[in-house]
Enzyme design. Structure first.
Site, mmCIF file in Angstrom:
data_model
loop_
_atom_site.group_PDB
_atom_site.id
_atom_site.type_symbol
_atom_site.label_atom_id
_atom_site.label_comp_id
_atom_site.label_asym_id
_atom_site.label_seq_id
_atom_site.Cartn_x
_atom_site.Cartn_y
_atom_site.Cartn_z
ATOM 1 C CG ASP A 79 -9.535 3.964 -3.442
ATOM 2 O OD1 ASP A 79 -8.569 3.856 -4.230
ATOM 3 O OD2 ASP A 79 -10.292 4.953 -3.448
ATOM 4 C CB SER A 82 -6.470 8.422 -4.620
ATOM 5 O OG SER A 82 -6.855 7.246 -5.254
ATOM 6 C CG ASP A 128 -6.629 5.623 -1.647
ATOM 7 O OD1 ASP A 128 -6.429 5.141 -2.780
ATOM 8 O OD2 ASP A 128 -7.699 6.151 -1.313
ATOM 9 C CG ASP A 181 -5.247 3.515 -5.690
ATOM 10 O OD1 ASP A 181 -5.395 2.595 -4.862
ATOM 11 O OD2 ASP A 181 -6.027 4.479 -5.766
#
Length: 449
Positions: free
Chosen positions: A245, A101, A243, A241
């Protein structure tokens, strides 16, 4: 939360904490635990972000799955929420994301989704963990035709962006959108989607090299996208960010519009359309007081959970709510996807701008944020929870609460992924909060180290 699995899967420095040996075991044991009640040959969908260690860990984990007779669909570099969606869409038995992440490039992580695209319940993670921590393997080694195989899904990005387009009833023609891809998982899907929707896209940090993910860019560095928006005269800036999400947006003046504001804007729009289920938004204990005040004006409530999008999601599923999230930009539109989704959040926010025919700065005025100060105290992992037993720390917290006199609050929260205790103060006077939070964080470091 166990010793291997934190609040967001297994995470650590790749090849030191998160080794290929561990990834292999997570593949084998994960396959066994998730598939032991299933009598058919299973398949798993695997996606990853742009970290250099992604190939290493995917290869090791894939070997673990194949040895258990599980077929692997390799999705390539893709946002975490895309893996959640494609696990359902491709009818996989479970999904895996290899990503850390927002953490620096040397970190990586592994998290599982069930066949519906939800993160695993704690008790299932604990079963996997028990095998691995006790050095227990399972007595299954497939042979011959029963060994698993790998297929590569060349159309994974297209499948995801096509799905996202179905959530909209309008295009983005006439809009100029600045995008900071954070050198992460959305570097191809974000510009593709926005261009197909008719927007003019100005893109930065879309050249990942395995080590530059989140480095001076992305959602934890909103000043970067803010400067770009002002430079090119964009209508909105969106920043992801590693990833993808989560999403942080900036308005046409370069001012940050965080997750709380995004939920207020989209929540009020959904309320007007009669689509905000039970007139509730789910936030966390870190959500700004301003969010509650804004939603109350429209006859809506904010239900608060512990910090972590998994807890927000649990509350949403249990309560039958459709919108929830975190100030950090994890926003969940449960009518469409089962996890925080930066790209989905971006297009819902932009669609609201179009529907209301207003600039983002205007829409953001629905909520006034109280000043919040967050200071991290560096504390060894084993001492993170001990602050509650320290009388001097607790006395200091009580004294601060008395000083804020009902017009603010103190929140102490051990990090789920790092050796930190987070000290958050909220109130009316920013300068006073800075001093109080810094002093309290220093005290916690002194007492707990």
């Amino acid at each position: 939360m166990g010793k291997l699995f934190g609040t967001d899967g297994v995470r650590g420095i790749a090849n030191r904490d998160l080794t290929p040996e561990l990834a292999y075991q997570l593949g084998r044991i994960g396959a066994y635990v998730l598939n032991k009640d299933n009598n058919k040959r299973a398949k798993v969908a695997i996606g990853k972000d742009t970290r250099i260690s992604g190939d290493l860990l995917e290869s090791a984990m894939t070997a673990g799955f194949l040895s258990m007779g599980v077929d692997v669909i390799s999705l390539g570099v893709l946002p975490t929420p895309a893996v959640a969606y494609l696990t359902r869409h491709l009818k996989a038995d479970f999904g895996v994301v290899i990503s850390a992440s927002h953490n620096p490039a040397e970190y990586n992580g592994i998290k599982f989704f069930n066949r519906e695209g939800y993160k695993l319940p704690d008790e299932v993670e604990e079963q996997i963990e028990a095998y691995i921590l006790n050095n227990r393997d399972v007595d299954i080694r497939m042979e011959g035709k029963d060994v698993g195989t790998v297929t590569v899904d060349e159309k994974s990005i297209e499948e995801y962006t096509d799905f996202l387009k179905t959530t909209l009833d309008r295009d983005f023609k006439g809009l100029k959108i600045a995008v900071d891809a954070g050198n992460g998982a959305a570097y191809r899907s974000a510009p593709k989607l926005l261009k197909e929707l008719g927007a003019e896209v100005i893109l930065i940090n879309d050249t990942p090299d395995g080590m530059n993910i989140n480095k001076g860019c992305g959602s934890t560095n909103p000043e970067v996208i803010g400067a770009l928006v002002k430079e090119v005269g964009a209508d909105i800036g969106i920043s992801f960010d590693g990833d993808a999400d989560r999403l942080i947006a900036v308005d046409e003046n370069g001012e940050v519009v965080d997750g709380d504001h995004i939920m207020a804007i989209c929540g009020i729009c959904l309320k007007k359309q009669g689509k905000l289920k039970n007139d509730v938004i789910v936030g966390t204990v870190m959500s700004n007081i301003g969010l509650e005040i804004a939603m109350k004006e429209y006859g809506c409530n904010v239900v608060k959970t512990k910090v972590g999008d998994r807890y927000v999601l649990e509350e949403m599923v249990q309560g039958g709510y459709c919108l929830g999230g975190e100030q950090s930009g994890h926003v969940i539109f449960l009518d469409y996807n089962t996890t925080g989704d930066g790209l989905l959040t971006a297009i819902q926010l932009i669609a609201t701008m179009k529907a209301e025919n207003k600039k983002l700065s205007e829409l953001a005025k629905v909520m006034t944020s109280y000043p919040q100060v967050l200071v991290n105290a560096k504390v060894k992992n084993e001492n993170k929870e001990v602050y509650q037993n320290d009388a001097i720390i607790m006395q200091s917290i009580t004294a601060i609460e008395n000083k804020l006199a009902g017009e603010g609050r103190v929140l102490i929260r051990p990090s789920g992924t790092e050796p930190l205790v987070r000290v958050m103060l909220e109130g009316k006077n920013q300068e006073e909060l800075n001093v109080l939070a810094t002093d309290l964080a220093k005290l916690i470091e002194q007492r707990l180290n």
